[in-house]
Scaffold this motif. Sequence first.
Motif, PDB file in Angstrom:
ATOM      1  N   PRO A  77       0.810  -1.230   0.000  1.00  0.00           N
ATOM      2  CA  PRO A  77       0.000   0.000   0.000  1.00  0.00           C
ATOM      3  C   PRO A  77       0.841   1.278   0.000  1.00  0.00           C
ATOM      4  O   PRO A  77       0.524   2.224  -0.715  1.00  0.00           O
ATOM      5  CB  PRO A  77      -0.834  -0.101   1.273  1.00  0.00           C
ATOM      6  CG  PRO A  77      -0.914  -1.552   1.559  1.00  0.00           C
ATOM      7  CD  PRO A  77       0.394  -2.115   1.113  1.00  0.00           C
ATOM      8  N   MET A  78       1.918   1.309   0.778  1.00  0.00           N
ATOM      9  CA  MET A  78       2.774   2.504   0.809  1.00  0.00           C
ATOM     10  C   MET A  78       3.466   2.711  -0.531  1.00  0.00           C
ATOM     11  O   MET A  78       3.608   3.838  -1.000  1.00  0.00           O
ATOM     12  CB  MET A  78       3.816   2.395   1.924  1.00  0.00           C
ATOM     13  CG  MET A  78       3.246   2.573   3.308  1.00  0.00           C
ATOM     14  SD  MET A  78       2.632   4.240   3.573  1.00  0.00           S
ATOM     15  CE  MET A  78       4.139   5.161   3.501  1.00  0.00           C
ATOM     16  N   ALA A  79       3.902   1.633  -1.161  1.00  0.00           N
ATOM     17  CA  ALA A  79       4.547   1.728  -2.471  1.00  0.00           C
ATOM     18  C   ALA A  79       3.556   2.251  -3.509  1.00  0.00           C
ATOM     19  O   ALA A  79       3.903   3.078  -4.353  1.00  0.00           O
ATOM     20  CB  ALA A  79       5.092   0.369  -2.898  1.00  0.00           C
ATOM     21  N   LYS A 131       8.740   6.847  -6.013  1.00  0.00           N
ATOM     22  CA  LYS A 131       9.213   5.517  -6.352  1.00  0.00           C
ATOM     23  C   LYS A 131       9.389   4.725  -5.067  1.00  0.00           C
ATOM     24  O   LYS A 131       9.722   5.290  -4.027  1.00  0.00           O
ATOM     25  CB  LYS A 131      10.547   5.634  -7.100  1.00  0.00           C
ATOM     26  CG  LYS A 131      11.053   4.359  -7.703  1.00  0.00           C
ATOM     27  CD  LYS A 131      12.294   4.643  -8.559  1.00  0.00           C
ATOM     28  CE  LYS A 131      12.839   3.372  -9.152  1.00  0.00           C
ATOM     29  NZ  LYS A 131      14.055   3.607  -9.939  1.00  0.00           N
ATOM     30  N   ALA A 132       9.158   3.417  -5.131  1.00  0.00           N
ATOM     31  CA  ALA A 132       9.366   2.533  -3.989  1.00  0.00           C
ATOM     32  C   ALA A 132      10.140   1.313  -4.467  1.00  0.00           C
ATOM     33  O   ALA A 132       9.799   0.712  -5.481  1.00  0.00           O
ATOM     34  CB  ALA A 132       8.037   2.121  -3.377  1.00  0.00           C
ATOM     35  N   SER A 133      11.195   0.970  -3.726  1.00  0.00           N
ATOM     36  CA  SER A 133      12.085  -0.096  -4.152  1.00  0.00           C
ATOM     37  C   SER A 133      12.609  -0.838  -2.932  1.00  0.00           C
ATOM     38  O   SER A 133      12.549  -0.335  -1.805  1.00  0.00           O
ATOM     39  CB  SER A 133      13.255   0.525  -4.928  1.00  0.00           C
ATOM     40  OG  SER A 133      14.250  -0.409  -5.196  1.00  0.00           O
ATOM     41  N   ASP A 134      13.153  -2.041  -3.169  1.00  0.00           N
ATOM     42  CA  ASP A 134      13.851  -2.752  -2.096  1.00  0.00           C
ATOM     43  C   ASP A 134      15.356  -2.597  -2.263  1.00  0.00           C
ATOM     44  O   ASP A 134      16.135  -3.247  -1.591  1.00  0.00           O
ATOM     45  CB  ASP A 134      13.459  -4.231  -2.063  1.00  0.00           C
ATOM     46  CG  ASP A 134      13.962  -5.034  -3.241  1.00  0.00           C
ATOM     47  OD1 ASP A 134      14.465  -4.424  -4.198  1.00  0.00           O
ATOM     48  OD2 ASP A 134      13.842  -6.264  -3.213  1.00  0.00           O
ATOM     49  N   PHE A 178      16.785  -3.066  -5.265  1.00  0.00           N
ATOM     50  CA  PHE A 178      17.104  -3.741  -6.520  1.00  0.00           C
ATOM     51  C   PHE A 178      15.896  -3.851  -7.447  1.00  0.00           C
ATOM     52  O   PHE A 178      16.042  -3.766  -8.653  1.00  0.00           O
ATOM     53  CB  PHE A 178      17.661  -5.143  -6.248  1.00  0.00           C
ATOM     54  CG  PHE A 178      18.889  -5.118  -5.380  1.00  0.00           C
ATOM     55  CD1 PHE A 178      20.116  -4.761  -5.909  1.00  0.00           C
ATOM     56  CD2 PHE A 178      18.799  -5.416  -4.041  1.00  0.00           C
ATOM     57  CE1 PHE A 178      21.250  -4.730  -5.114  1.00  0.00           C
ATOM     58  CE2 PHE A 178      19.918  -5.379  -3.238  1.00  0.00           C
ATOM     59  CZ  PHE A 178      21.148  -5.032  -3.769  1.00  0.00           C
ATOM     60  N   THR A 179      14.699  -4.064  -6.887  1.00  0.00           N
ATOM     61  CA  THR A 179      13.490  -4.213  -7.698  1.00  0.00           C
ATOM     62  C   THR A 179      12.378  -3.328  -7.162  1.00  0.00           C
ATOM     63  O   THR A 179      12.390  -2.908  -6.007  1.00  0.00           O
ATOM     64  CB  THR A 179      12.982  -5.672  -7.708  1.00  0.00           C
ATOM     65  OG1 THR A 179      12.667  -6.052  -6.369  1.00  0.00           O
ATOM     66  CG2 THR A 179      14.006  -6.620  -8.279  1.00  0.00           C
ATOM     67  N   ARG A 180      11.422  -3.076  -8.003  1.00  0.00           N
ATOM     68  CA  ARG A 180      10.236  -2.288  -7.649  1.00  0.00           C
ATOM     69  C   ARG A 180       9.399  -3.083  -6.632  1.00  0.00           C
ATOM     70  O   ARG A 180       9.188  -4.278  -6.787  1.00  0.00           O
ATOM     71  CB  ARG A 180       9.456  -2.050  -8.946  1.00  0.00           C
ATOM     72  CG  ARG A 180       8.290  -1.165  -8.838  1.00  0.00           C
ATOM     73  CD  ARG A 180       7.722  -0.905 -10.247  1.00  0.00           C
ATOM     74  NE  ARG A 180       6.403  -0.357 -10.133  1.00  0.00           N
ATOM     75  CZ  ARG A 180       5.283  -0.994 -10.459  1.00  0.00           C
ATOM     76  NH1 ARG A 180       5.345  -2.198 -10.977  1.00  0.00           N
ATOM     77  NH2 ARG A 180       4.108  -0.426 -10.295  1.00  0.00           N
ATOM     78  N   ILE A 181       8.925  -2.427  -5.594  1.00  0.00           N
ATOM     79  CA  ILE A 181       8.158  -3.092  -4.540  1.00  0.00           C
ATOM     80  C   ILE A 181       6.875  -3.711  -5.098  1.00  0.00           C
ATOM     81  O   ILE A 181       6.501  -4.819  -4.725  1.00  0.00           O
ATOM     82  CB  ILE A 181       7.815  -2.106  -3.397  1.00  0.00           C
ATOM     83  CG1 ILE A 181       9.080  -1.702  -2.642  1.00  0.00           C
ATOM     84  CG2 ILE A 181       6.797  -2.715  -2.430  1.00  0.00           C
ATOM     85  CD1 ILE A 181       9.735  -2.776  -1.830  1.00  0.00           C
ATOM     86  N   MET A 182       6.219  -3.026  -6.027  1.00  0.00           N
ATOM     87  CA  MET A 182       4.961  -3.538  -6.565  1.00  0.00           C
ATOM     88  C   MET A 182       5.156  -4.800  -7.400  1.00  0.00           C
ATOM     89  O   MET A 182       4.199  -5.509  -7.673  1.00  0.00           O
ATOM     90  CB  MET A 182       4.257  -2.458  -7.395  1.00  0.00           C
ATOM     91  CG  MET A 182       3.819  -1.247  -6.589  1.00  0.00           C
ATOM     92  SD  MET A 182       2.638  -1.624  -5.289  1.00  0.00           S
ATOM     93  CE  MET A 182       1.217  -2.023  -6.258  1.00  0.00           C
ATOM     94  N   ASP A 183       6.393  -5.090  -7.805  1.00  0.00           N
ATOM     95  CA  ASP A 183       6.673  -6.298  -8.586  1.00  0.00           C
ATOM     96  C   ASP A 183       6.984  -7.510  -7.709  1.00  0.00           C
ATOM     97  O   ASP A 183       7.096  -8.620  -8.215  1.00  0.00           O
ATOM     98  CB  ASP A 183       7.842  -6.056  -9.539  1.00  0.00           C
ATOM     99  CG  ASP A 183       7.487  -5.086 -10.648  1.00  0.00           C
ATOM    100  OD1 ASP A 183       6.279  -4.921 -10.920  1.00  0.00           O
ATOM    101  OD2 ASP A 183       8.414  -4.496 -11.229  1.00  0.00           O
ATOM    102  N   ILE A 184       7.132  -7.305  -6.397  1.00  0.00           N
ATOM    103  CA  ILE A 184       7.446  -8.415  -5.492  1.00  0.00           C
ATOM    104  C   ILE A 184       6.164  -9.159  -5.159  1.00  0.00           C
ATOM    105  O   ILE A 184       5.199  -8.574  -4.668  1.00  0.00           O
ATOM    106  CB  ILE A 184       8.123  -7.900  -4.212  1.00  0.00           C
ATOM    107  CG1 ILE A 184       9.443  -7.232  -4.559  1.00  0.00           C
ATOM    108  CG2 ILE A 184       8.326  -9.046  -3.223  1.00  0.00           C
ATOM    109  CD1 ILE A 184      10.114  -6.554  -3.384  1.00  0.00           C
ATOM    110  N   GLU A 185       6.155 -10.450  -5.429  1.00  0.00           N
ATOM    111  CA  GLU A 185       4.998 -11.303  -5.144  1.00  0.00           C
ATOM    112  C   GLU A 185       5.135 -11.866  -3.728  1.00  0.00           C
ATOM    113  O   GLU A 185       6.083 -12.612  -3.455  1.00  0.00           O
ATOM    114  CB  GLU A 185       4.953 -12.438  -6.165  1.00  0.00           C
ATOM    115  CG  GLU A 185       3.636 -13.160  -6.251  1.00  0.00           C
ATOM    116  CD  GLU A 185       2.521 -12.307  -6.833  1.00  0.00           C
ATOM    117  OE1 GLU A 185       1.385 -12.454  -6.364  1.00  0.00           O
ATOM    118  OE2 GLU A 185       2.781 -11.505  -7.746  1.00  0.00           O
ATOM    119  N   PRO A 186       4.243 -11.520  -2.779  1.00  0.00           N
ATOM    120  CA  PRO A 186       4.354 -12.036  -1.420  1.00  0.00           C
ATOM    121  C   PRO A 186       4.252 -13.563  -1.386  1.00  0.00           C
ATOM    122  O   PRO A 186       3.427 -14.147  -2.076  1.00  0.00           O
ATOM    123  CB  PRO A 186       3.164 -11.415  -0.685  1.00  0.00           C
ATOM    124  CG  PRO A 186       2.711 -10.284  -1.535  1.00  0.00           C
ATOM    125  CD  PRO A 186       3.101 -10.617  -2.937  1.00  0.00           C
TER     126      PRO A 186
END
Length: 53
Positions: A2-4, A13-16, A18-26
Amino acid sequence: NPMAFLAEQANGKASDGFTRIMDIEPTELHQRVPFICGSKNMVDKAEAFMLKA
């Protein structure tokens, strides 16, 4: 996520690092990942630091 989502809607922009947070599958309920959130320029600079390390 939600924050990303909010950051990206505000032209940020929101990232870890290396990758975009919205692209990370929980994969689990309380999954934790590094979280860098802010303006595009500052997040890009933080990602550059992460790539050097």
